[in-house]
Design a protein around this motif. Structure first.
Motif, PDB file in Angstrom:
ATOM      1  N   VAL A   1      -5.234   6.438  -9.593  1.00  0.00           N
ATOM      2  CA  VAL A   1      -4.440   5.781  -8.553  1.00  0.00           C
ATOM      3  C   VAL A   1      -3.581   6.826  -7.834  1.00  0.00           C
ATOM      4  O   VAL A   1      -3.296   7.897  -8.380  1.00  0.00           O
ATOM      5  CB  VAL A   1      -3.540   4.660  -9.137  1.00  0.00           C
ATOM      6  CG1 VAL A   1      -4.385   3.504  -9.636  1.00  0.00           C
ATOM      7  CG2 VAL A   1      -2.644   5.174 -10.242  1.00  0.00           C
ATOM      8  N   HIS A   2      -3.204   6.511  -6.623  1.00  0.00           N
ATOM      9  CA  HIS A   2      -2.394   7.383  -5.748  1.00  0.00           C
ATOM     10  C   HIS A   2      -3.185   8.605  -5.258  1.00  0.00           C
ATOM     11  O   HIS A   2      -2.607   9.548  -4.748  1.00  0.00           O
ATOM     12  CB  HIS A   2      -1.074   7.827  -6.416  1.00  0.00           C
ATOM     13  CG  HIS A   2      -0.094   6.712  -6.594  1.00  0.00           C
ATOM     14  ND1 HIS A   2       1.274   6.880  -6.513  1.00  0.00           N
ATOM     15  CD2 HIS A   2      -0.285   5.388  -6.813  1.00  0.00           C
ATOM     16  CE1 HIS A   2       1.872   5.707  -6.709  1.00  0.00           C
ATOM     17  NE2 HIS A   2       0.943   4.790  -6.900  1.00  0.00           N
ATOM     18  N   ASN A   3      -4.495   8.590  -5.444  1.00  0.00           N
ATOM     19  CA  ASN A   3      -5.358   9.659  -4.946  1.00  0.00           C
ATOM     20  C   ASN A   3      -6.048   9.146  -3.676  1.00  0.00           C
ATOM     21  O   ASN A   3      -6.435   7.985  -3.618  1.00  0.00           O
ATOM     22  CB  ASN A   3      -6.386   9.997  -6.032  1.00  0.00           C
ATOM     23  CG  ASN A   3      -7.304  11.135  -5.629  1.00  0.00           C
ATOM     24  OD1 ASN A   3      -8.150  10.990  -4.755  1.00  0.00           O
ATOM     25  ND2 ASN A   3      -7.131  12.280  -6.258  1.00  0.00           N
TER      26      ASN A   3
ATOM     27  N   ALA B   1       0.846  -1.194   0.000  1.00  0.00           N
ATOM     28  CA  ALA B   1       0.000   0.000   0.000  1.00  0.00           C
ATOM     29  C   ALA B   1       0.882   1.244   0.000  1.00  0.00           C
ATOM     30  O   ALA B   1       2.106   1.149  -0.085  1.00  0.00           O
ATOM     31  CB  ALA B   1      -0.905  -0.017   1.229  1.00  0.00           C
ATOM     32  N   LEU B   2       0.231   2.405   0.104  1.00  0.00           N
ATOM     33  CA  LEU B   2       0.946   3.691   0.020  1.00  0.00           C
ATOM     34  C   LEU B   2       0.798   4.495   1.317  1.00  0.00           C
ATOM     35  O   LEU B   2      -0.199   4.350   2.031  1.00  0.00           O
ATOM     36  CB  LEU B   2       0.372   4.511  -1.144  1.00  0.00           C
ATOM     37  CG  LEU B   2       0.796   4.072  -2.540  1.00  0.00           C
ATOM     38  CD1 LEU B   2      -0.216   4.536  -3.583  1.00  0.00           C
ATOM     39  CD2 LEU B   2       2.188   4.606  -2.867  1.00  0.00           C
ATOM     40  N   PRO B   3       1.751   5.379   1.586  1.00  0.00           N
ATOM     41  CA  PRO B   3       1.645   6.239   2.772  1.00  0.00           C
ATOM     42  C   PRO B   3       0.707   7.417   2.520  1.00  0.00           C
ATOM     43  O   PRO B   3       1.126   8.563   2.421  1.00  0.00           O
ATOM     44  CB  PRO B   3       3.094   6.703   2.997  1.00  0.00           C
ATOM     45  CG  PRO B   3       3.726   6.653   1.647  1.00  0.00           C
ATOM     46  CD  PRO B   3       3.034   5.546   0.888  1.00  0.00           C
TER      47      PRO B   3
ATOM     48  N   ALA C   1       6.453  -4.430  -1.825  1.00  0.00           N
ATOM     49  CA  ALA C   1       7.194  -3.189  -2.054  1.00  0.00           C
ATOM     50  C   ALA C   1       7.349  -2.777  -3.510  1.00  0.00           C
ATOM     51  O   ALA C   1       8.449  -2.513  -3.980  1.00  0.00           O
ATOM     52  CB  ALA C   1       8.584  -3.317  -1.406  1.00  0.00           C
ATOM     53  N   GLU C   2       6.204  -2.708  -4.232  1.00  0.00           N
ATOM     54  CA  GLU C   2       6.291  -2.251  -5.624  1.00  0.00           C
ATOM     55  C   GLU C   2       6.492  -0.737  -5.701  1.00  0.00           C
ATOM     56  O   GLU C   2       7.084  -0.238  -6.650  1.00  0.00           O
ATOM     57  CB  GLU C   2       5.019  -2.651  -6.390  1.00  0.00           C
ATOM     58  CG  GLU C   2       5.129  -2.480  -7.906  1.00  0.00           C
ATOM     59  CD  GLU C   2       5.009  -1.033  -8.359  1.00  0.00           C
ATOM     60  OE1 GLU C   2       5.716  -0.669  -9.326  1.00  0.00           O
ATOM     61  OE2 GLU C   2       4.244  -0.268  -7.767  1.00  0.00           O
ATOM     62  N   GLU C   3       5.989  -0.015  -4.669  1.00  0.00           N
ATOM     63  CA  GLU C   3       5.937   1.449  -4.746  1.00  0.00           C
ATOM     64  C   GLU C   3       7.282   2.104  -4.441  1.00  0.00           C
ATOM     65  O   GLU C   3       7.449   2.806  -3.445  1.00  0.00           O
ATOM     66  CB  GLU C   3       4.856   1.987  -3.797  1.00  0.00           C
ATOM     67  CG  GLU C   3       3.432   1.534  -4.135  1.00  0.00           C
ATOM     68  CD  GLU C   3       2.849   2.226  -5.356  1.00  0.00           C
ATOM     69  OE1 GLU C   3       3.544   3.056  -5.968  1.00  0.00           O
ATOM     70  OE2 GLU C   3       1.696   1.916  -5.695  1.00  0.00           O
ATOM     71  N   GLY C   4       8.255   1.877  -5.308  1.00  0.00           N
ATOM     72  CA  GLY C   4       9.518   2.602  -5.223  1.00  0.00           C
ATOM     73  C   GLY C   4      10.506   2.069  -4.206  1.00  0.00           C
ATOM     74  O   GLY C   4      11.540   2.684  -3.977  1.00  0.00           O
TER      75      GLY C   4
HETATM   76 ZN   LIG Z   1       1.274   2.877  -7.471  1.00  0.00          ZN
END
Ligand SMILES: [Zn+2]
Ligand SMILES: [Zn+2]
Length: 389
Positions: free
Chosen positions: A359-361, A79-81, A134-137
């Motif tokens: 995405v990322h919103n 997921a994302l922060p 950990a796909e997100e960078g």
């Molecule tokens: Zn992404």
């Protein structure tokens, strides 16, 4: 009964799994609960389960028959922060973390295919289901490859997919060759000589130097890269100084570059180094460039891109598969796997209705209507690649 019909029968369960993962988002390399859930389901379906491949990564293996053929199917789990801004009943229960890129959906689609394939066993060979962290960078794809993913789990071909907001449910989009950009981050440290703000002649002002470097960097894409090639170079941060009356000693320039060929990223790096140090020396300062390529470009193998597009067309009809999708400037770390094995990556529609969110919103949500399409595509890829002789 077709794969799509059988998978449609447990669409409700898929939706529940997806919403459960959505409610419990975990950042890259912290996917403990998510990887537990994946491992537990795979074991329950009858897969051999391998944990800790690339730290929190999981691989599920299922062998049927005696064919040496093999396939790898990959989904991402992180997921994302981001603080979720929806009012969904299954919204994130973890403050400041959110499944805002739909990896909850990707993981669920691969689990759906896992269940179907173990139940029907209508193939001859080895299926490796790759659940990457950990796909997100953060380099989860690379971590799995470095951990010997393809030595331990040989794959003749590998496939992945990502949801695409704005593309209707039941539609797919792909292109052959480069599809998503390779990405690099850079830091330039400019060192001048600090002085009193009222006595500039006593110092070398790194703020002026950094400003000139930033301006001169704009010529790389316009003057050094061929007009027919695609590249972007964005300076996204400039930091210097702490006081109104002090000329600082150093200034820091940071940003990102993207291109579809490693050659062009190399050309950007080379020109950045020359411009930064050349401009700096013109002012009597120095500049040092640290250029780090994070992701190679994502390149679809021609034969495998055709194979996945044909498989999608069999599922939803040729008119719903765009084989000439747009180039995407964003990066995707499945490229580390595609660098090692032939394969392809496809976009799956997440819906084109009003209120569809990028995405990322913080308002984004994976569309559960896409689950059976993605799960069926994964399942059919395996069945067609490993069709009994
Ligand atoms: Zn992404
Ligand atoms: Zn993503």
């Amino acid at each position: 009964m077709s794969a799509r019909e059988r998978i449609a029968e447990f669409h409700n369960e898929l939706t529940n799994w997806r919403r459960d993962i959505h409610a419990h988002p975990e950042l890259g390399f912290e996917e403990q609960r998510t990887s537990d859930l994946v491992a537990q389901k795979l074991a329950q379906f009858g897969y051999e389960v391998f944990r800790g491949v690339g730290r929190t990564g999981v691989v599920g293996r299922l062998r049927v028959g005696s064919s040496p053929r093999s396939i790898g199917l990959r989904a991402d789990m992180d997921a994302l922060p981001i603080e979720e801004a929806t009012n969904l009943t299954y919204r994130s229960r973890h403050e400041g973390r959110m499944h805002a890129c739909g990896h909850d959906g990707h993981t669920t689609m691969l689990l759906g295919a896992a269940r179907y394939l173990a139940e029907t066993r209508n193939f001859d060979g080895t299926i490796n289901l790759i659940f990457q962290p950990a796909e997100e960078g953060l380099g989860g794809g690379e971590a799995m490859v470095e951990d010997g993913l393809f030595d331990r789990f040989p794959c003749d071909a590998i496939f992945g997919m990502h949801n695409r907001p704005g593309l209707a449910i039941g539609k797919f989009q792909i292109r052959t060759g480069p599809m998503m950009a390779g990405g690099a981050y850079f830091d330039i440290t400019v060192t001048g000589c600090g002085a009193h703000g009222a006595r500039p002649e006593a110092g070398i002002d790194p703020v002026i130097v950094a400003s000139h470097i930033t301006t001169a960097l704009q010529t790389i894409v316009s003057r050094n890269v061929r007009p027919i090639d695609t590249a972007v170079l964005s300076v996204t941060q400039i930091h210097a100084g702490d006081a109104y009356n002090v000329i600082p000693e150093c200034a820091f320039i940071r940003g990102t570059a993207r291109a579809f060929e490693p050659r062009i990223l190399g050309l950007i790096e080379q020109n950045m180094g020359r411009i930064a140090s050349g401009v700096a020396s013109g002012f009597g300062a120095t500049a040092e460039l640290d250029f780090r390529t994070l992701f190679p470009p994502l390149v679809n193998d021609a034969a495998e891109a055709e194979f996945i597009a044909d498989t999608a067309a069999e599922l939803v009809g040729a008119e719903n598969v765009n084989r000439n999708g747009n180039l995407v400037m964003a990066s995707e770390d499945f490229s580390f796997m595609l660098d090692r094995r032939p394969g392809a990556y496809i976009q799956i529609g997440n819906g084109d209705g009003l209120g569809g969110c990028e995405v990322h919103n913080p308002g984004y949500d994976f569309n559960d209507e896409a689950l059976p399409f993605g799960a069926s595509l994964f399942a059919r890829l395996a069945e067609r690649k490993l069709a009994p002789g």
